[in-house]
Design an enzyme around this catalytic site. Structure first.
Site, PDB file in Angstrom:
ATOM      1  N   VAL A  62      22.875  13.421  17.880  1.00 13.77           N
ATOM      2  CA  VAL A  62      21.936  14.003  16.912  1.00 13.77           C
ATOM      3  C   VAL A  62      22.626  14.650  15.714  1.00 13.77           C
ATOM      4  O   VAL A  62      21.998  14.880  14.679  1.00 13.77           O
ATOM      5  CB  VAL A  62      20.973  15.026  17.576  1.00 13.77           C
ATOM      6  CG1 VAL A  62      20.092  14.357  18.620  1.00 13.77           C
ATOM      7  CG2 VAL A  62      21.714  16.230  18.141  1.00 13.77           C
ATOM      8  N   TYR A 155      24.785  30.083  18.906  1.00 14.68           N
ATOM      9  CA  TYR A 155      23.509  29.590  19.471  1.00 14.68           C
ATOM     10  C   TYR A 155      22.315  30.323  18.855  1.00 14.68           C
ATOM     11  O   TYR A 155      21.329  29.698  18.452  1.00 14.68           O
ATOM     12  CB  TYR A 155      23.559  29.814  20.980  1.00 14.68           C
ATOM     13  CG  TYR A 155      22.430  29.224  21.792  1.00 14.68           C
ATOM     14  CD1 TYR A 155      22.436  27.869  22.128  1.00 14.68           C
ATOM     15  CD2 TYR A 155      21.397  30.012  22.276  1.00 14.68           C
ATOM     16  CE1 TYR A 155      21.427  27.322  22.922  1.00 14.68           C
ATOM     17  CE2 TYR A 155      20.390  29.484  23.066  1.00 14.68           C
ATOM     18  CZ  TYR A 155      20.413  28.129  23.384  1.00 14.68           C
ATOM     19  OH  TYR A 155      19.408  27.611  24.170  1.00 14.68           O
ATOM     20  N   LYS A 159      19.364  28.587  16.721  1.00 16.84           N
ATOM     21  CA  LYS A 159      17.958  28.602  17.161  1.00 16.84           C
ATOM     22  C   LYS A 159      17.107  29.456  16.204  1.00 16.84           C
ATOM     23  O   LYS A 159      15.934  29.139  15.976  1.00 16.84           O
ATOM     24  CB  LYS A 159      17.844  29.120  18.595  1.00 16.84           C
ATOM     25  CG  LYS A 159      18.565  28.258  19.641  1.00 16.84           C
ATOM     26  CD  LYS A 159      18.029  26.849  19.752  1.00 16.84           C
ATOM     27  CE  LYS A 159      18.554  26.137  20.999  1.00 16.84           C
ATOM     28  NZ  LYS A 159      18.134  24.721  21.079  1.00 16.84           N
TER      29      LYS A 159
HETATM   30  N1  LIG Z   1      18.072  25.502  30.334  1.00 16.27           N
HETATM   31  C1  LIG Z   1      17.707  26.632  29.749  1.00 16.27           C
HETATM   32  O1  LIG Z   1      17.678  27.700  30.384  1.00 16.27           O
HETATM   33  C2  LIG Z   1      17.305  26.624  28.298  1.00 16.27           C
HETATM   34  C3  LIG Z   1      16.750  27.789  27.782  1.00 16.27           C
HETATM   35  C4  LIG Z   1      16.365  27.833  26.449  1.00 16.27           C
HETATM   36  C5  LIG Z   1      16.528  26.730  25.650  1.00 16.27           C
HETATM   37  N2  LIG Z   1      17.079  25.591  26.175  1.00 16.27           N
HETATM   38  C6  LIG Z   1      17.237  24.449  25.259  1.00 16.27           C
HETATM   39  O2  LIG Z   1      16.701  23.294  25.863  1.00 16.27           O
HETATM   40  C7  LIG Z   1      17.350  22.149  25.324  1.00 16.27           C
HETATM   41  C8  LIG Z   1      17.719  21.228  26.482  1.00 16.27           C
HETATM   42  O3  LIG Z   1      18.679  21.872  27.295  1.00 16.27           O
HETATM   43  P1  LIG Z   1      18.740  21.649  28.873  1.00 16.27           P
HETATM   44  O4  LIG Z   1      18.514  22.951  29.497  1.00 16.27           O
HETATM   45  O5  LIG Z   1      17.890  20.504  29.241  1.00 16.27           O
HETATM   46  O6  LIG Z   1      20.282  21.334  29.058  1.00 16.27           O
HETATM   47  P2  LIG Z   1      21.055  19.975  29.328  1.00 16.27           P
HETATM   48  O7  LIG Z   1      22.480  20.306  29.148  1.00 16.27           O
HETATM   49  O8  LIG Z   1      20.597  19.396  30.609  1.00 16.27           O
HETATM   50  O9  LIG Z   1      20.540  19.013  28.164  1.00 16.27           O
HETATM   51  C9  LIG Z   1      21.073  19.012  26.883  1.00 16.27           C
HETATM   52  C10 LIG Z   1      21.189  17.581  26.440  1.00 16.27           C
HETATM   53  O10 LIG Z   1      21.641  17.531  25.091  1.00 16.27           O
HETATM   54  C11 LIG Z   1      22.521  16.436  24.983  1.00 16.27           C
HETATM   55  N3  LIG Z   1      23.397  16.602  23.817  1.00 16.27           N
HETATM   56  C12 LIG Z   1      24.369  17.520  23.617  1.00 16.27           C
HETATM   57  N4  LIG Z   1      24.960  17.315  22.435  1.00 16.27           N
HETATM   58  C13 LIG Z   1      24.343  16.246  21.872  1.00 16.27           C
HETATM   59  C14 LIG Z   1      24.498  15.551  20.656  1.00 16.27           C
HETATM   60  N5  LIG Z   1      25.426  15.901  19.747  1.00 16.27           N
HETATM   61  N6  LIG Z   1      23.689  14.489  20.426  1.00 16.27           N
HETATM   62  C15 LIG Z   1      22.748  14.122  21.311  1.00 16.27           C
HETATM   63  N7  LIG Z   1      22.547  14.738  22.484  1.00 16.27           N
HETATM   64  C16 LIG Z   1      23.344  15.786  22.752  1.00 16.27           C
HETATM   65  C17 LIG Z   1      23.285  16.426  26.288  1.00 16.27           C
HETATM   66  O11 LIG Z   1      23.869  15.172  26.514  1.00 16.27           O
HETATM   67  C18 LIG Z   1      22.179  16.771  27.280  1.00 16.27           C
HETATM   68  O12 LIG Z   1      21.529  15.611  27.733  1.00 16.27           O
HETATM   69  C19 LIG Z   1      18.543  22.664  24.529  1.00 16.27           C
HETATM   70  O13 LIG Z   1      18.231  22.605  23.149  1.00 16.27           O
HETATM   71  C20 LIG Z   1      18.674  24.103  24.967  1.00 16.27           C
HETATM   72  O14 LIG Z   1      19.211  24.921  23.960  1.00 16.27           O
HETATM   73  C21 LIG Z   1      17.476  25.512  27.470  1.00 16.27           C
END
Ligand SMILES: NC(=O)c1ccc[n+]([C@@H]2O[C@H](COP(=O)([O-])OP(=O)(O)OC[C@H]3O[C@@H](n4cnc5c(N)ncnc54)[C@H](O)[C@@H]3O)[C@@H](O)[C@H]2O)c1
Length: 255
Positions: A62, A155, A159
């Site tokens: 991305v 981060y 965000k």
């Molecule tokens: N898990 C939590 O507690 C939580 C809380 C708040 C926000 N989020 C947000 O949710 C979203 C998803 O996170 P998640 O918890 O599913 O974690 P995750 O690590 O399982 O998923 C993140 C995904 O992003 C992909 N990714 C990373 N860099 C990339 C790039 N340059 N291009 C394309 N893909 C890329 C990874 O391959 C992975 O599949 C994120 O934006 C994260 O900030 C997660």
């Protein structure tokens, strides 16, 4: 209900994978965009099909303009312009304070979590051109868009910037019927919370700080995403929807 084309980034794991399956359950065509784990993306695509949807997998970074363009072109060639974008791709905070943070680290996170949202949104919009009809963009943001944490400057800045990107896009695209919203999760059990997934005692020590007493499941975020992209949410745009079991309500308690 008509079948939509839904592009989900970061769909090989965590919240993105759950969202892909959620839209599959709704009967949609889901483009499973993945960064590096093709086998995991295949597993998500199989789960989408088993849930009743159609699926294709497409590699995309991305933070890379050409890669995002190629991925959307592949989706559009197969299924036409997308109606829904769920941007879940992201990196977590590093826990490094600003004093210690290397510029390279700062850029890596901003490029992925903020510029990635810009690039995917822009390509989604240009792919639609003057196509009319309802459409929706959802960005998976975080409660850390406003509840900051030491060690999370990269981060939290990404965000926080995403909030203003979502709000700006919402007013730009409202006349065309394209709604743009942010989902702000708290602690969700995904690979991003790897330690909490593997270490029950550690997880419980964190869950004690959550009013509802537990971390969230990615399917709970997916249910919200499917709702926000649906006609039932047709008057919601430019919003930030918190899904955190009450965690962020406690941010000023303790002193
Ligand atoms: N898990 C939590 O507690 C939580 C809380 C708040 C926000 N989020 C947000 O949710 C979203 C998803 O996170 P998640 O918890 O599913 O974690 P995750 O690590 O399982 O998923 C993140 C995904 O992003 C992909 N990714 C990373 N860099 C990339 C790039 N340059 N291009 C394309 N893909 C890329 C990874 O391959 C992975 O599949 C994120 O934006 C994260 O900030 C997660």
């Amino acid at each position: 209900m008509t079948t939509r084309t839904v592009v989900v980034t970061g769909a090989e794991s965590g919240i993105g994978a759950a969202c892909a399956v959620g839209f599959g359950t709704a009967g949609d065509r889901v483009a499973v965009l993945y960064h590096s784990d093709a086998a995991a993306a295949d597993a998500t695509a199989d789960a989408v099909r088993n849930a009743g949807g159609a699926a294709m997998t497409v590699q995309a970074a991305v933070d890379d303009e050409a890669s995002v363009a190629d991925a959307f072109a592949a989706v559009e060639q197969a299924w036409g312009p997308a109606e829904v974008l769920v941007n879940s791709a992201g990196l977590n905070m590093t826990g490094v304070t600003v004093r210690q943070m290397m510029l390279e680290q700062w850029r890596r996170l901003i490029d992925t979590d903020l510029t990635g949202a810009f690039l995917t949104s822009r390509r989604f919009l240009t792919g639609r051109g003057e196509v009319t009809g309802p459409a929706a963009i959802l960005h998976i943001s975080s409660i850390h868009a406003y509840a900051v944490r030491a060690g999370g400057a990269d981060y939290c800045a990404a965000k926080g910037g995403l909030t203003n990107l979502v709000e700006t896009l919402a007013i730009e695209e409202a006349p065309r019927g394209i709604r743009v919203n942010a989902i702000e999760p708290g602690m969700i059990l995904t690979p991003m919370n790897d330690r909490a997934m593997k270490d029950a005692a550690y997880r419980q020590s964190l869950e004690r700080n959550i009013p509802m007493g537990r971390a969230g499941d990615p399917t709970e975020v997916a249910d919200l995403a499917v709702f926000l992209a649906s006609d039932k949410a047709r008057y919601i745009t430019g919003s930030r929807i918190v899904i955190d079991g009450g965690l962020s309500l406690l941010q000023a308690i303790g002193a």
